[in-house]
Scaffold this motif. Structure first.
Motif, PDB file in Angstrom:
ATOM      1  N   VAL A 174       0.850  -1.202   0.000  1.00 10.26           N
ATOM      2  CA  VAL A 174       0.000   0.000   0.000  1.00 10.26           C
ATOM      3  C   VAL A 174       0.883   1.249   0.000  1.00 10.26           C
ATOM      4  O   VAL A 174       0.669   2.179  -0.792  1.00 10.26           O
ATOM      5  N   TRP A 193       1.362   4.211  -2.979  1.00 13.66           N
ATOM      6  CA  TRP A 193       1.228   5.653  -2.746  1.00 13.66           C
ATOM      7  C   TRP A 193       2.505   6.380  -3.168  1.00 13.66           C
ATOM      8  O   TRP A 193       2.453   7.474  -3.735  1.00 13.66           O
ATOM      9  N   ALA A 222      -5.724   5.352  -3.302  1.00 12.54           N
ATOM     10  CA  ALA A 222      -6.708   5.572  -2.245  1.00 12.54           C
ATOM     11  C   ALA A 222      -7.696   4.416  -2.164  1.00 12.54           C
ATOM     12  O   ALA A 222      -8.110   4.007  -1.071  1.00 12.54           O
ATOM     13  N   ARG A 242      -7.074   1.409  -2.682  1.00 12.50           N
ATOM     14  CA  ARG A 242      -6.417   0.285  -2.014  1.00 12.50           C
ATOM     15  C   ARG A 242      -6.411   0.441  -0.497  1.00 12.50           C
ATOM     16  O   ARG A 242      -6.248  -0.535   0.240  1.00 12.50           O
ATOM     17  N   LEU A 243      -6.594   1.677  -0.023  1.00 10.16           N
ATOM     18  CA  LEU A 243      -6.658   1.893   1.423  1.00 10.16           C
ATOM     19  C   LEU A 243      -7.948   1.355   2.033  1.00 10.16           C
ATOM     20  O   LEU A 243      -8.008   1.099   3.227  1.00 10.16           O
ATOM     21  N   GLU A 244      -8.997   1.207   1.217  1.00 13.38           N
ATOM     22  CA  GLU A 244     -10.266   0.694   1.718  1.00 13.38           C
ATOM     23  C   GLU A 244     -10.063  -0.693   2.313  1.00 13.38           C
ATOM     24  O   GLU A 244      -9.605  -1.611   1.646  1.00 13.38           O
ATOM     25  N   PRO A 295      -7.202   3.470   9.226  1.00 14.01           N
ATOM     26  CA  PRO A 295      -8.125   4.614   9.157  1.00 14.01           C
ATOM     27  C   PRO A 295      -7.440   5.941   9.434  1.00 14.01           C
ATOM     28  O   PRO A 295      -7.831   6.974   8.884  1.00 14.01           O
ATOM     29  N   GLN A 355      -6.094   6.965   6.132  1.00 11.90           N
ATOM     30  CA  GLN A 355      -7.087   7.109   5.071  1.00 11.90           C
ATOM     31  C   GLN A 355      -7.836   8.435   5.137  1.00 11.90           C
ATOM     32  O   GLN A 355      -8.112   9.055   4.106  1.00 11.90           O
TER      33      GLN A 355
END
Length: 301
Positions: free
Chosen positions: A136, A140, A163, A165-167, A172, A175
């Motif tokens: 991740v 970025w 972004a 992929r941050l889900e 958090p 994010q």
């Protein structure tokens, strides 16, 4: 309380771990306790010659190298030691951390070929040892690299993919507000106004974004008032970037006090790329922001 309960001359490894934990948990603050705890943890770990303990302590030291702007070279040194130490002793997670630290530091120093090497090394280790979060950060970084070297539409698409992929990645704190902030920095680098869409969640970055959003809405008086309420940025990876956002707004509204403060805070990072030390985003060379501040401050009052 646990630290105070330990006998001064006993349980030195436990003492070092507690001190390093204090250093980690007090990151981003201005308290003297954090740097002091980091230094003490490092000293004990080196004296005990315990590689795993030293790697943990060095992580605490790294987290306390944000007390001023311009410390990317120091973080690069720490990352290099973490990589070498961890590779010798099979400390894979700390080896990945060391590569990510160096990725961030080399980005700040505009050494993208060097940062590429560390991104690739982190990716290889993460794939071999099933550490998905490292990927991740590497993604970025690659979006940041595009933001620094390519056209805005290409970089924006890369940011949106990163972004996504941050889900569900379990971060958090990273994010919240990060994508809008990255896109704001991208727009400013290309001399475009801040995005003003209703419903943008700026997360913790809202105080620094708000004056620029108000300026984009042609509300300079409100922007000036909002700028006066902006706090000092947290002492973390986005310290320089947030000061640059405040500087852009201050120049636009003629806030000399904020311009002078921003110039003083950013000056030690004159050789770095603003925000790139995060491995996430950039506002371009700090030197350019300093030049703009100097020019604005020379204007007649």
């Amino acid at each position: 309380r646990a630290l105070a309960a330990l006998p001064p001359a006993a349980h030195q490894a436990a003492r070092a771990r507690l001190l390093a934990t204090i250093a980690l948990e007090s990151r981003g603050t201005r308290a003297e306790r954090g740097p002091r705890a980091a230094a003490q943890a490092e000293e004990i770990a080196r004296r005990l010659d315990d590689p795993a303990l030293l790697a943990f302590a060095l992580n605490g030291v790294f987290m306390q190298t944000f007390h001023r702007a311009g410390l990317a070279p120091r973080r690069d040194e720490l990352g290099a030691e973490l990589v070498a130490l961890s590779a010798r002793h099979g400390l894979v997670t700390f080896e990945v951390l060391g590569h990510l630290v160096r990725l961030q530091a080399r980005s700040a120093l505009a050494d993208f070929p060097g940062a590429d090497e560390h991104a690739a090394a982190a990716d290889r280790l993460a794939e071999r040892h099933e550490l998905p979060l490292a990927g991740v950060f590497a993604q970025w970084y690659r979006a940041l690299r595009l933001a620094a070297t390519e056209q805005a539409p290409v970089a924006e698409a890369a940011y949106r993919a990163a972004a996504a992929r941050l889900e569900g990645a379990g971060m958090p704190g990273l994010q919240a507000g990060l994508l809008p902030l990255a896109l704001l920095c991208l727009r400013l680098r290309h001399a475009r106004p801040a995005q003003t869409d209703e419903g943008i969640d700026w997360g913790p970055y809202e105080p620094w974004a708000r004056p620029l959003v108000l300026l984009a809405q042609d509300r300079p008086g409100e922007a000036a008032a909002a700028l006066r309420l902006v706090p000092e940025p947290p002492r973390d990876l986005l310290y320089e970037a947030l000061w640059c956002l405040a500087a852009r707004a201050a120049i636009a509204v003629g806030d000399r006090e904020t311009m002078e403060r921003a110039h003083a805070e950013l000056l030690p990072a004159a050789a770095e790329l603003a925000g790139a030390g995060s491995g996430l985003l950039t506002l371009g060379p700090v030197s350019g922001h300093l030049d703009d501040l100097t020019t604005a401050l020379r204007r007649p009052r």
